[in-house]
Design a protein around this motif. Sequence first.
Motif, short mmCIF file in Angstrom:
data_model
loop_
_atom_site.label_atom_id
_atom_site.label_comp_id
_atom_site.label_asym_id
_atom_site.label_seq_id
_atom_site.Cartn_x
_atom_site.Cartn_y
_atom_site.Cartn_z
N THR A 14 -9.62 -59.93 13.47
CA THR A 14 -10.69 -61.42 13.55
C THR A 14 -11.76 -60.81 12.52
O THR A 14 -11.82 -59.55 12.69
N TRP A 15 -12.33 -61.53 12.26
CA TRP A 15 -13.88 -61.15 11.29
C TRP A 15 -15.04 -60.66 13.12
O TRP A 15 -15.70 -59.84 12.02
N VAL A 21 -20.11 -64.93 3.08
CA VAL A 21 -20.62 -63.50 3.50
C VAL A 21 -21.53 -63.54 2.72
O VAL A 21 -21.71 -63.81 1.81
N GLN A 47 -22.92 -60.80 11.32
CA GLN A 47 -22.58 -60.79 9.89
C GLN A 47 -23.84 -62.16 9.18
O GLN A 47 -23.33 -62.76 9.94
N ILE A 102 -18.72 -65.59 14.39
CA ILE A 102 -18.21 -65.41 13.47
C ILE A 102 -17.06 -66.63 12.88
O ILE A 102 -16.66 -66.99 12.01
N ASP A 103 -15.87 -66.13 13.69
CA ASP A 103 -14.50 -66.67 13.51
C ASP A 103 -14.88 -68.07 14.35
O ASP A 103 -14.41 -68.90 12.86
N TYR A 160 -16.69 -69.65 10.94
CA TYR A 160 -15.32 -69.82 9.29
C TYR A 160 -14.55 -70.75 9.56
O TYR A 160 -14.28 -71.82 8.51
#
Length: 117
Positions: free
Chosen positions: A32-33, A114, A41, A96-97, A100
């Motif tokens: 995963t991210w 990113v 991030q 993050i996931d 996205y």
Amino acid sequence: MMLTDSATNHLMPGPVLPRDGDRFAAWLADLTWAKLFPEGQDLYYEGECPDKFSEAIREEFGFDPSADPLWEKWIEDNHGEPGFISYGFHCPAKHIDAIYAMYGSHRFPGRVGVLCG
């Protein structure tokens, strides 16, 4: 993992299913991210609705991208082109996931990516 450009492609990568004991495929299926960036991030929003994007993130995830020093930062272009405003923000790993998945899609014009610095 691959992030799609939602302006041109609405496909998100699907799961990689391990076959015949393929350990790499099993590892990739679990990637995963958030695991790639456990400290979070820096991301950016590139589109026509930065205020709506920021408001939606604040309501859904509890943090405000527009409060980040990277938000609405003027970027000088070094190739003779005019500069631009960047809508960057630090995203906690746990979001993050989801960001996205939701905002790397067609929900807002533009995309989330990113921030490379």
